[in-house]
Design an enzyme around this catalytic site. Structure first.
Site, PDB file in Angstrom:
ATOM      1  N   PRO A  79      34.277  -5.268   4.873  1.00  0.00           N
ATOM      2  CA  PRO A  79      35.486  -5.993   4.468  1.00  0.00           C
ATOM      3  C   PRO A  79      35.861  -5.688   3.032  1.00  0.00           C
ATOM      4  CG  PRO A  79      33.594  -7.467   4.594  1.00  0.00           C
ATOM      5  CD  PRO A  79      33.158  -6.163   5.187  1.00  0.00           C
ATOM      6  N   PRO A  80      37.140  -5.435   2.756  1.00  0.00           N
ATOM      7  CA  PRO A  80      37.568  -5.173   1.381  1.00  0.00           C
ATOM      8  C   PRO A  80      37.333  -6.404   0.520  1.00  0.00           C
ATOM      9  CG  PRO A  80      39.310  -4.649   2.970  1.00  0.00           C
ATOM     10  CD  PRO A  80      38.265  -5.403   3.708  1.00  0.00           C
ATOM     11  N   CYS A  81      36.737  -6.203  -0.631  1.00  0.00           N
ATOM     12  CA  CYS A  81      36.483  -7.309  -1.565  1.00  0.00           C
ATOM     13  C   CYS A  81      36.814  -6.829  -2.974  1.00  0.00           C
ATOM     14  CB  CYS A  81      35.035  -7.779  -1.482  1.00  0.00           C
ATOM     15  SG  CYS A  81      34.566  -8.466   0.119  1.00  0.00           S
ATOM     16  N   PRO A  82      38.094  -6.823  -3.358  1.00  0.00           N
ATOM     17  CA  PRO A  82      38.476  -6.248  -4.645  1.00  0.00           C
ATOM     18  C   PRO A  82      37.844  -6.933  -5.847  1.00  0.00           C
ATOM     19  CG  PRO A  82      40.401  -6.635  -3.255  1.00  0.00           C
ATOM     20  CD  PRO A  82      39.251  -7.322  -2.603  1.00  0.00           C
ATOM     21  N   ASN A 128      29.632  -2.919   1.186  1.00  0.00           N
ATOM     22  CA  ASN A 128      30.598  -3.247   0.153  1.00  0.00           C
ATOM     23  C   ASN A 128      30.330  -2.447  -1.110  1.00  0.00           C
ATOM     24  OD1 ASN A 128      32.638  -5.078  -1.302  1.00  0.00           O
ATOM     25  ND2 ASN A 128      32.497  -5.958   0.751  1.00  0.00           N
TER      26      ASN A 128
END
Length: 458
Positions: A79-82, A128
């Site tokens: 999952p993208p986690c900026p 991630n």
């Protein structure tokens, strides 16, 4: 039907993790991603089981794969986690009042956990960026339940209100709250035979038992010795002079520069380099004269073992008959090309370190840099930023940035792996992908450490 462990891939992108799991023997049955080009790429390479959807709007029971809870071996995804820097702990762990119109990619990992909660897989792998290790959140409430995912009610030790807590600690608490033994692992893809230094963080959980895979045990490659550093490219044994004793690497009995993943390997190969990965590809140039702007055929046989592996020529066919795709040069202005020629191998300039006459951007607006890749070392981390410009990924010997095919090679995608013809889409999808070789390593480690034991215990 494939008899391998069953898996699903959340936030699947172009399919790098799916490809790695497939190589590790998994039966990837379902995948999801929001991006249309990513889903198209995944389908072209893996079949029609990937769906395009915003995972926040999906229900695992209705929209997910037709697999009964408890019968799935692995939930995997990245999952993208900026950034978590501006999110408090209570918001981090809450699914309340979320809107698909908000940029809440920071908490998309909660949707990953929704699928874990529903399917109750034997194991999960969440990938991630390493920056998550330095992110913290502020405890905003003394109500434990606000920081737990999807309504779970376990006894969890709560930090005092106002205290800064590592994001990874919160995430592991939430994963453990779903009944899993969990740990995190920071690894470099180069240690697994990817010709690139790319650090990634993996959360691995298992439902039954306590043992988790120590990923360092599956390393296949290492830092080269001083003598090995003099070799810019590993040469296929059949192409070397029989009197050449400079590359003893291939006298270890290993049949491939990409050996299979086995725990506690006695001998590890030196890191794969940029030269190992791409220097057999035909020259191309931005101006499109000579060399041409695009090459659609190979002009040389593969020189290194990695190049031979990457071409993936079917048995009985000749390399000269195989088409070459996505090997085209982007346009560069004359200033960029001149600077590219000035830089030595592995040399970089940050924008702002040189005179304004030698930089394309204002240093107070863009934190960009020029970097020529060193052919005798693994590449620097391939990024989706390549879709904007290629200054950080300059070819070692040609005045241009890397082509999409070269970037894909460095990410450990084989040449037969389809990516869009659009350079913008190709760079973005390749840069965001999990290197398949890294995905394979993690898949093998999970399968041998967790799934074999789980099936035995069950």
């Amino acid at each position: 039907m494939d008899s391998g462990p069953s898996a699903i891939d959340l936030f699947c992108g172009a399919g790098g993790l799916s490809e790695g799991l497939r190589r590790a023997g998994y039966d990837v049955r379902w995948a999801v991603d929001y991006d249309e080009s990513a889903v198209e790429t995944h389908r072209e390479n893996h079949g029609d089981y990937a769906i395009q959807a915003d995972i926040r709007e999906t229900d695992p029971a209705e929209d997910g794969p037709d697999i009964e809870p408890g019968n799935l071996d692995l939930v995997a995804g990245g999952p993208p986690c900026p950034s978590f820097s501006t999110i408090g702990r209570s918001k981090l762990g809450s699914l309340e009042d979320r809107s698909v119109d908000e940029d809440d990619r920071n908490v998309l990992y909660l949707d990953f956990l929704r699928y874990v909660k529903h399917f109750q897989p034997r194991a999960f792998v969440m990938e991630n960026v390493p920056g998550m290790l330095t992110d913290t959140v502020t405890v905003e409430s003394d109500t434990v339940q606000e920081s737990l995912p999807i309504g779970e009610e376990q006894e969890v030790e709560q930090s005092p209100v106002g205290e800064e807590v590592p994001v990874t600690e919160v995430i592991i608490e939430e994963m453990e709250g779903l009944g899993y033994t969990v740990d995190k692992f920071l690894v470099d893809a180069a240690d697994f035979g990817v010709p690139q230094h790319r650090e990634r963080l993996f959360f691995i959980g298992r439902q039954i038992g306590k043992a988790l895979p120590e990923l360092t045990r599956w390393y296949t490659h290492r830092e080269p010795t001083d003598r090995e550093k003099d070799q810019q490219m590993q040469i296929r044994p059949e192409l070397r002079d029989s009197t050449d004793k400079s590359q003893e690497t291939f006298k270890t009995g290993l049949s491939s520069v990409l050996p299979p993943f086995e725990p506690d390997r006695e001998y590890r190969l030196p890191y794969l380099t940029v030269a190992d990965a791409i220097m057999d590809l035909p020259p191309i140039s931005p101006d499109g004269e000579m060399p041409p702007n695009q090459a659609t055929e190979y002009t040389l046989p593969p020189v290194s073992p990695y190049q031979e592996w990457a071409r993936n020529v079917p048995d009985g066919e000749d390399w000269e008959d195989q088409p070459l795709r996505n090997h085209d040069a982007r346009w560069h202005n004359h200033l960029d090309l001149s600077i590219y020629k000035l830089l030595g191998h592995g040399v970089g300039w940050n924008i702002g370190q040189v005179s304004t006459r030698l930089q394309p951007y204002r240093d107070d607006v863009f934190s960009d840099k020029y970097k020529k890749q060193n052919p005798a070392k693994p590449a620097s981390t391939i990024l989706a930023h390549m879709r904007k410009d290629g200054h950080m990924f300059i070819h070692p010997t040609e005045a241009r940035s890397l082509s999409p095919r070269e970037a894909a090679r460095i990410q450990s995608f084989r040449d037969t792996y389809w990516v869009p013809e659009s350079r913008t889409d190709a760079y973005r999808l390749i840069g965001n992908a999990v290197p398949p070789r890294l995905g394979e390593a993690v898949g093998v480690a999970v399968r041998q450490t967790i799934l074999t034991d789980s099936h035995t215990d069950g």
